[in-house]
Design an enzyme around this catalytic site. Structure first.
Site: not given
Length: 635
Positions: A185, A265
């Site tokens: 991320e 995710e």
């Protein structure tokens, strides 16, 4: 079904029609950009995966959790590698016991699960400092997650140890790792340093080869996808039940026009912070959105499938408007509970997966047995100020001004700062941390008598009284380093001077406390023949140790420890640090005690460090079920 969903279904139907010729015995895993899918052994492949963190689950239970994931219908798991878990001391690498990553990969392989590996070097994961080792902060001006020379050198050294260990486990080399994430991320980090990401890409290619599928994961915004993606790394997205699926995958398509749809995710739950409400995500929403993504042909990883526990000091923290520490439980409202038990959410997910692939026949393994061992009454050992010979055997470091944890190379837990009162304070006098320099909580005593506390961002003043020359002790607790955002360079201890009235406190003796080492060596139970204080009639306040034993009953089953009316502190059982408790702030009320930690035929040693105030009854309770929500019925 939205029109956009029909588009994706049509695109991915093409993938399902692909097949190829594979040389007998040859293994491959690749991206088919023409037909928008993964190819495993030249055949179209869709993964249905769940996240599990070996670092949050006792090794004894790894197989149990993996089998339950397999029996739900998953064909893959997603795994983070926390750098600081394996290299807590610079240059010393530990891959043994609960850190035996290759054993974990082997168990997954035996179980029939492929692996999506996320080796970082930064992982977030609500883990201490996002997995980065705190010793990086010995370089005071280091810019983490950037092309900063000191940082890149440390990362390169670590990946030169980790990635060669992982290479034999790649699917193409006969193992079970199908894809490998580069960083994590990165688009949500302020630095947006493409040189750093290019350096990582070069390292991963060098150690893992040109044929390994490397990918990035980023949040569902243009800014995050822009800064987190890089040519040569397949761009994936993450989002939860509240997002519009079609819009999210359209965003992935803008950055990765061809190839498989991937939600790396998909949030089955969420984390808890101390003082916040317990997070819950509806099982029906999870199963509905999962079904919609699988219908599109998307590849999905559920985060988390089992969360586990932040044992010891491994919890992370967030710092948006203020510092918020993550609780000890990482239950995450996940399909498998903190103790690895199947939930209604798991059964709902399994029913969805059944519609898309054959799931293994046979029963779901049951929940591990639990036992309510009942009450244990503890006795006082002594307050921390009087135990420094045991807890800090090397003695103090002297310094005119306070030093941080990092400067003293004590990265976790507690340190005690001691000096003397510069003058008589007959009236309550403010002790102030003017620059908000207490990271994260400080427990203040004068001549061993508790006076109050200072807390980062919230309590910057407390009052003290005493006489000139009295000893003032300030026990500082590291509550976990920030794991996300721009403030991950999170130094601990006293970061700036304390001011008492009009005086700057100086001439400190600073005691690094090796509490875990002392307890692992048998203290305080090994000293139990020594005389301890008589049972107290009045509750003690301030940092005090207590001890007791859970007598054996021939069972070593999972249990949950409740410290009703205790305030805040840390618990060890048989030398293992279970983590922090803070029922006064909640929402978590119980600590998970894994059965394998207990001894069937010998007394089980309980040690508690209560930081603020113990109840007069001094009892703790072992229950057969968790209480993770402060609104839970009190026992």
């Amino acid at each position: 079904m939205a029109a956009g969903v029909f588009l994706f279904v049509a695109v991915n139907a093409a993938c399902l029609a692909v097949s190829g010729n594979l040389v007998s015995g040859e293994r491959s895993f690749s991206i088919d950009y023409k037909n928008n899918c993964f190819l495993k052994d030249e055949k179209p492949f869709q993964y249905i995966s769940g996240s599990i963190h070996y670092s949050r689950i006792p090794r004894y239970y790894w197989k149990d959790r993996l089998v339950k994931m397999y029996m739900t219908g998953l064909n893959a798991i997603q795994v983070y590698v926390p750098w600081n878990f394996h290299e807590a001391v610079q240059g010393v690498h530990n891959f043994t016991g609960d850190r035996d990553l290759e054993h974990f990969l082997d168990l997954a392989n035996q179980t029939g699960l492929l692996v999506i590996l996320r080796p970082g070097p930064y992982i977030c994961a609500e883990w201490e400092m996002g997995g980065l080792p705190a010793w990086l902060l010995q370089k005071p001006n280091i810019i983490l997650r950037s092309a900063d020379t000191d940082y890149v050198q440390a990362v390169s050294n670590w990946l030169a140890v980790l990635l060669p260990k992982m290479k034999p486990w790649l699917y193409i080399n006969g193992g079970n790792i199908i894809t490998v994430q580069v960083e994590n991320e990165y688009g949500s980090y302020y630095a947006c340093d493409y040189n750093y990401m290019r350096h990582l890409r070069t390292l991963f290619r060098f150690f893992l080869g040109e044929d390994t599928v490397l990918f990035t994961t980023d949040g569902n915004t243009d800014r995050e996808m822009t800064c987190g993606t890089l040519e040569g790394l397949y761009a994936t997205v993450d989002f939860g039940t509240a997002n519009n699926i079609t819009e999210a995958f359209k965003r992935q398509r803008r950055f990765e026009p061809r190839g498989p749809l991937v939600n790396s995710e998909f949030y089955t739950g969420w984390l808890d912070h101390w003082g916040d409400p317990h997070a819950v995500v509806d099982a029906q929403k999870v199963s509905r959105v999962l079904g919609e993504m699988l219908t599109m042909g998307a590849n999905v990883n559920m985060y988390m499938f089992e969360g586990g526990t932040n044992f010891g000091y491994w919890n992370g923290a967030d710092h948006d408007t203020r510092f918020r520490s993550v609780v000890t439980s990482y239950d995450y409202d996940a399909p498998l509970s903190e103790a690895g038990d199947p939930t209604e959410k798991l059964l709902a997910i399994r029913d969805v997966i059944k519609q898309f692939r054959d799931i293994p026949s046979g029963p779901m393994p049951p929940a591990t047995p639990k036992f309510a061992y009942g009450f244990v009454t503890l006795k006082k050992v002594g307050n921390i100020s009087g135990l420094l010979n045991t807890l800090s055997p090397l003695g103090p470091v002297k310094s005119q001004y306070p030093l941080t944890f990092e400067e003293l190379k004590q990265y976790y837990g507690y340190m005690l700062y001691r000096t003397t009162l510069p003058r008589d304070l007959s009236e309550p006098t403010p002790l102030i941390s003017p620059l908000n320099g207490v990271h994260d909580r400080a427990y203040v005593s004068v001549n061993g008598v508790y006076q109050g506390l200072l807390e980062r961002d919230t309590t910057l003043v407390t009052n003290v009284t005493g006489q000139q020359g009295d000893i003032i002790d300030i026990l500082v607790e590291n509550m976990g380093r920030v794991n996300f955002g721009s403030k991950i360079n999170d130094y601990k201890g006293l970061l700036s001077n304390l001011i008492l009235g009009k005086d700057v406190l100086t001439d400190w003796k600073i005691y690094p406390l090796d509490i875990d080492g002392a307890i692992a060596a048998g203290w305080p139970h090994s000293d139990s023949q020594k005389s301890f204080p008589a049972p107290q009639k009045e509750p003690s306040f301030g940092p005090v140790f207590y001890m007791g034993t859970l007598e054996p009953n021939g069972l070593a089953w999972d249990t949950f420890l409740k410290l009703n009316e205790w305030t805040k502190g840390q618990v060890w059982i048989n030398g293992m640090n279970l983590g922090r408790y803070w029922p006064a702030r909640g929402p978590q009320q119980t600590l998970y005690v894994p059965g394998p930690l207990l001894r069937k035929n010998q007394p089980n040693r309980i040690t508690v460090l209560e930081l603020e105030g113990a109840p007069a009854h001094l009892r703790v309770l072992f229950m057969d079920r968790p209480q993770l929500n402060a609104t839970a019925e009190k026992s």
